[in-house]
Scaffold this active site. Structure first.
Site: not given
Length: 689
Positions: A428-430
């Site tokens: 989710i961060d990327d």
């Protein structure tokens, strides 16, 4: 460059707190333009002119530094469009590579010596090895490094080896090492399998909802545990090339008995469960156990990536190769051959002939951060290199379900992973940062970009956890039980929501016009509730409170939270209090263990100074003295080629247990901070508007 240690602590000792450092004292109110003008009237014109000259000099110097950094970063792009810096961790990666080759019988003298050269170069003056630059000696890392050097032929009586073994004995010997280290030693009979926690392959049959099933673990732990269930069941022992008596406090009693925890505690419950599993190992029916191992093997093979690796990270690949080999897959089998070839691609060869193994590779993460940095630095949005980066990122979007779909079966895919090949585990961060990067590029096919962004936003929003926040790989991966297993002493094994990931998603949702979406508002509410009493936010994937705060304040600003908000003022006050005397910011990995002493404390680094500046700029502090001093620190420490030097580890795999030095952090984050200082904030608001 490879960081070498000299035995010093490396980190700047924390300064004594001042009266203003108490958690109860709030930051002073923001300085308004009006109040600044009123104060200026009472000052001498000469002082005002001097102050203006200093600010102007800082701005001019920042523009020049930004231009140099832009040129350097552009020169580092791969012709295919991506960026990737080295991902430096600790020497257990190199030691375990040699142990794997010894176990499989595929030793290579050249590789062995190259790995040994790197391991020797990382040894501290006290004979130990640390898990991060300037950190203290760490027992398990030192044991694995020592064994690897013995495999390379180093004499145990040599001064550097004798010093290491003496330190190991003084700190409890092999018996005090973590489970993973003792598993590696058990493979050669240096430790008894009976003295290791049991991990049955029947775990693969536990239902998906079960609190100790494989999906209760974070994806990195899950990928490692499944192959280790096979290893644990098989209990292989290869002939040991030498004894390791020198690493035991008493070779006659290598594992002295320790009293169990009380049965009324969780530790006591799980210790007794482990005893029961050891008994089960002795009576397990052969056919059902063989079927469980075949199911585990099928699970492993289904998750092998196109490049032969597993999850794009080294530990699951190593244990998967061992597990499948134990089940009869020979080294020429396509699965194992491609797996071993993938591990070779994790090697970084140094100019001195040393060979360092990366635990992971970060091209998607590095590319989206580099794109954001260059765009914020003022590079034209349709610059050919930005368009090429966007093309590469667009081609990396994942269009099929992975393990995340166990908890979100109806959610269409649309995320990005961290690595070159990792379709099973987008994160989710990327995904949030890639969306922010793509929206900064003027692409010749805007419909293609819009479609990719739409899929990513839908997927990211759908991965929100029940509490309103976001984890890295899974939704609601918060079972309290996996961490309590005796086996799980190697770091974080679950994936709960974190402030830094949640902040990046909130910033992305605001950027695409969903500020008032209920999911965004719930994310903001969670962030505000998670603020520490000091005013900072905990950083899960970067070190630590400086990273968390540097992530949250830009997100709050993007979502319309004003700089006058009490939470923002508390955060600004904290950043101002922990700024170093030299003008930079730094935070040591020890803040994960000792918050009171180390939170926001450490030698100034380029990446952490940039995070603090990004936070302060988002809070409207561009004209503040803290920002000016931070910018000056970045300008003054920039190297002639436009880069920065940063031996310190400012990235985090597992808080405290596994630290990372992302070699591109020292470049992308300073450029982002300088670009926002020179050209405007993350929302693109022109300076002075």
């Amino acid at each position: 460059m490879t960081a070498t240690t000299d035995g010093s602590t490396g980190a700047q000792p924390p300064r004594a707190p001042s009266a203003g450092d108490t958690a109860e004292k709030t930051a002073p109110p923001a300085k308004t333009r009006g109040s600044a003008k009123a104060r200026a009237k009472g000052k001498a014109g000469k002082t005002g002119r001097a102050r203006t000259a200093v600010v102007r000099d800082t701005a001019d110097a920042a523009r020049e530094a930004t231009a140099r950094a832009t040129d350097f970063l552009l020169s580092a792009q791969d012709p295919a469009g991506w960026w990737k810096g080295d991902l430096e961790t600790n020497v257990t990666m190199d030691a375990e590579d040699l142990l794997l080759r010894q176990f499989l019988g595929i030793q290579d003298p050249e590789l062995t010596e190259a790995a040994a050269r790197h391991i020797r170069g990382e040894q501290r003056a006290d004979g130990t090895w640390a898990t991060f630059y300037g950190g203290p000696g760490e027992l398990s890392t030192t044991i694995e490094a020592y064994v690897a050097l013995r495999l390379a032929g180093d004499d145990p009586e040599a001064p550097h080896m004798a010093q290491a073994s003496a330190w190991v004995r003084a700190h409890g010997g092999i018996a005090a090492a973590r489970v993973f280290t003792r598993i590696w030693l058990a493979l050669f009979g240096w430790w008894r399998w009976d003295d290791l926690p049991e991990l049955p392959p029947e775990l693969i049959y536990f239902p998906k909802w079960f609190p100790l099933g494989i999906h209760a673990f974070g994806c990195w732990a899950r990928q490692t545990i499944v192959p280790l269930t096979i290893v644990s069941a098989k209990r292989p022992v290869r002939p040991a090339p030498f004894a390791l008596d020198e690493l035991h406090t008493d070779p006659r009693r290598p594992n002295p008995p320790r009293p169990p925890a009380p049965a009324t505690t969780w530790d006591g419950v799980f210790q007794r469960l482990d005893k029961a599993l050891h008994l089960y190992h002795k009576v397990a029916l052969r056919k059902p156990r063989a079927a469980a191992m075949r199911s585990a093997a099928r699970w492993i093979i289904e998750r092998q990536e196109n490049d032969g690796c597993w999850g794009g990270i080294q530990p699951p690949a190593v244990y998967s190769v061992i597990a499948l080999h134990l089940l009869g897959y020979d080294l020429d089998h396509p699965v194992l051959r491609s797996g071993l070839e993938s591990l070779d691609r994790f090697a970084v060869w140094r100019e001195d002939g040393a060979r360092m193994i990366e635990a992971c590779q970060s091209p998607v993460w590095d590319t989206c951060l580099a794109t954001i940095a260059l765009a914020d630095a003022g590079l034209p949005a349709d610059h050919p290199q930005l368009v090429k980066a966007a093309d590469w990122m667009l081609a990396e979007q994942i269009d099929r379900p992975g393990d995340w779909a166990v908890r979100r079966p109806q959610l269409p895919p649309g995320g990005w992973a961290f690595e070159f090949h990792n379709d099973n585990y987008p994160d989710i961060d990327d995904t949030a940062e890639v969306v922010l990067a793509l929206r900064r590029v003027r692409h010749p096919d805007p419909q293609r970009v819009a479609a990719a962004v739409g899929r990513a936003v839908r997927w990211s929003a759908g991965m929100q956890s029940r509490n309103g926040a976001w984890g890295a790989f899974d939704a609601d991966n918060t079972s309290p039980f996996p961490d309590r297993l005796p086996f799980c002493d190697f770091g974080e094994v679950i994936d709960p929501p974190s402030a830094d990931v949640t902040a990046h998603v909130v910033e992305m949702l605001a950027d695409v016009g969903r500020t008032h979406d209920p999911r965004t508002r719930r994310g903001i509410a969670w962030l505000l509730a998670e603020q520490e009493p000091s005013g900072a936010w905990f950083g899960r994937w970067g070190t630590n409170y400086v990273y968390g705060t540097g992530s949250v304040l830009p997100a709050l600003a993007a979502a319309g939270i004003p700089g006058s908000h009490p939470a923002v003022r508390r955060a600004v006050g904290w950043l101002e209090r922990v700024q170093n005397e030299d003008g930079g910011w730094g935070e040591d990995q020890r803040s994960y263990q000792d918050k009171e002493k180390w939170a926001g404390r450490g030698a100034s680094t380029a990446s952490q100074t940039a995070w603090a500046l990004m936070a302060l700029l988002a809070a409207g502090e561009r004209d503040g003295e803290a920002v000016r001093r931070g910018v000056r620190w970045l300008v003054d420490t920039q190297l002639p080629d436009g880069s920065w030097d940063e031996p310190y580890f400012t990235g985090t795999g597992f808080p405290w247990d596994f630290s990372i030095n992302y070699h591109l952090y020292r470049q992308v984050f300073p450029l982002t901070a300088l670009g926002r200082y020179v050209n405007g904030g993350p929302a693109g608001v022109p300076v002075g508007a």
